[in-house]
Motif scaffolding. Structure first.
Motif, short mmCIF file in Angstrom:
data_model
loop_
_atom_site.label_atom_id
_atom_site.label_comp_id
_atom_site.label_asym_id
_atom_site.label_seq_id
_atom_site.Cartn_x
_atom_site.Cartn_y
_atom_site.Cartn_z
N ARG A 328 42.56 42.58 37.96
CA ARG A 328 42.92 41.22 37.54
C ARG A 328 43.32 40.35 38.73
N ALA A 329 43.42 40.95 39.90
CA ALA A 329 43.70 40.23 41.13
C ALA A 329 43.02 40.97 42.27
N HIS A 330 42.74 40.25 43.35
CA HIS A 330 42.05 40.85 44.48
C HIS A 330 42.76 40.49 45.78
N ILE A 331 42.85 41.45 46.68
CA ILE A 331 43.44 41.21 47.99
C ILE A 331 42.46 40.41 48.83
N CYS A 332 42.97 39.39 49.52
CA CYS A 332 42.10 38.50 50.30
C CYS A 332 42.67 38.28 51.70
N LEU A 333 41.79 37.83 52.56
CA LEU A 333 42.17 37.28 53.86
C LEU A 333 41.68 35.83 53.90
N GLU A 334 42.37 35.01 54.65
CA GLU A 334 41.89 33.65 54.80
C GLU A 334 41.12 33.50 56.10
N MET A 335 39.89 33.00 55.98
CA MET A 335 39.16 32.59 57.17
C MET A 335 39.78 31.28 57.62
#
Length: 426
Positions: A328-335
């Motif tokens: 229901r959620a995903h780990i992200c990085l910001e470009m």
């Protein structure tokens, strides 16, 4: 976790495999039919009266770069290529099908198009053009040939399970230039306002495996900076390099103007490639320090299904862990971009350190946007990609079938199976 042994992957930030299975090696794209891409698009809103301004067509092509195919189609139709739009760019060395929209042409006009290995079939009309937001993903049918491993079937089965859990969502090598991965280096120079160095990098840097005469011509330009001499030796098919050189012969030392002779989308892709390089490096650093792809760490960004974003802290890490585990959620990085505010996560701090070492600030992206005519505000990207894979093994040949979302690379999946030299995957 395994470290990639290939210098090109290391330099592009694709430093790790997370599947511990033995690589099957092999060759990807030995034939165009070995890499089949079916676009998964949103349903086109058809005009009930069949009077929509846009003719929707299914474009099937083999061994065609999309931009070139579009320009050839537009030339035959006698219209600007800007009248043609699509949801996503597809691989060149492949067999692909996708929807495109063409403004103000008839079904009869399409019958005049006869291009080798291209089929264009009208499927309806719409009052809306097809755009990037219409892409849901792609379905891939991939064949890997000449595989070799102690037990190919066992290795494939083990990797299937690993890919289903999730592998690093790297930007693939084609993001940086398949034959000559230098786009991120050009982008770095644009961000630094070093337009002369951007030109030198794009025109002058040779690559391994490049024709010797072309490599020598590039080296000569780096050495003497003579655009006229380079034009005499660079092949005519290198149209973007030649466009830059033509401008420099007409307006010496106008490097910014020379760069602007390439299409705006390509110009912006240079800066985007640098952003992609930073993302890959940040993701590899996160893996290196031991944070799993499937569990959030303090400072991580998480993206929810409704588009909401949050930062993982002491107060919500348990909840975030549960939501990520449930999908229901995903780990992200910001470009990074001009509006980025980096978190204190290990990955994003590593990205900031790399930018500082290169002499680039977040404000640099705003100036690059003004130069290219595009916006680089920054964007979040999931750190992992997962897919149920259907596989079939026959002697030394492996067939894989899977679907991926927009912006996810099939070669990122394939590299976990193959663990081969990237040159065997392009």
């Amino acid at each position: 976790m395994k470290l990639s042994p290939y210098p090109i992957e290391q330099s592009l930030g694709m430093q790790y495999y997370v599947c511990n299975s033995e690589g099957i090696q092999g060759v990807l794209r030995e034939e165009a039919e070995d890499f089949i891409v079916h676009e998964i698009s949103n349903e086109v809103k058809s005009s009930e009266e069949s009077t929509g301004k846009y003719l929707i067509c299914r474009l099937e092509k083999k061994n065609w770069e999309l931009q070139r195919a579009v320009k050839e189609i537009a030339k035959i139709l006698g219209v600007s290529h800007r009248r043609i739009s699509w949801a996503g760019t597809k691989d060149k060395h492949a067999v692909t099908d996708q929807l495109i929209s063409i403004y103000d042409v008839s079904e009869t006009d399409i019958q005049n198009i006869q291009l080798k290995d291209i089929t264009l079939t009208p499927v309806g009309r719409s009052n809306q053009q097809i755009s990037l937001g219409d892409l849901q993903g792609n379905r891939f049918e991939i064949t890997i040939r000449s595989c070799r491993a102690a037990d190919i079937a066992a290795s494939v089965a083990e990797t299937n399970a690993c890919v289903a859990e999730g592998v690093p969502n790297y930007f693939g090598i084609q993001r940086f230039g398949v034959q000559r991965p230098v786009t991120h280096l050009v982008g770095k120079q644009i961000l630094l306002d070093r337009y002369d160095e951007a030109v030198n990098t794009y025109v002058g840097f040779p690559s391994e495996g490049e024709d010797e005469s072309v490599a020598e011509a590039r080296k000569a330009f780096l050495s003497d900076g003579d655009p006229k001499a380079a034009l005499e030796t660079l092949p005519v098919q290198m149209r973007y390099e030649r466009a830059i050189l033509h401008h420099l012969t007409e307006v010496p030392h106008d490097y910014e103007g020379a760069l602007k002779r390439v299409p705006p989308k390509l110009l912006s892709m240079f800066v985007s490639a640098y952003q992609s390089w930073l993302f890959n490096q940040g993701l590899s650093h996160r893996i290196e320090v031991g944070h799993p792809l499937s569990a959030p760490a303090l400072g991580d960004r998480v993206l929810f299904q409704n588009g909401k974003k949050d930062i993982v802290g002491e107060s919500n890490i348990n909840q975030a862990t549960v939501l990520v585990k449930r999908g229901r959620a995903h780990i992200c990085l910001e470009m990074p971009g001009e509006k980025t505010n980096p978190t204190h996560s290990t990955a994003e701090q590593h990205i900031t350190t790399l930018m500082e070492a290169d002499g680039i600030s977040y404000a640099s992206f705003k100036k690059a946007g003004e130069m290219t005519g595009m916006s680089f505000k920054g964007a979040v990207r999931r750190i992992s990609v997962s897919a149920p894979v259907t596989s079939d093994v026959c002697d030394d040949t492996v067939h894989l079938s899977f679907s991926l979302g927009p912006g996810q690379y099939a070669t990122t999946i394939c590299r976990e199976y193959m663990k081969a030299d990237p040159i065997r995957m392009i």
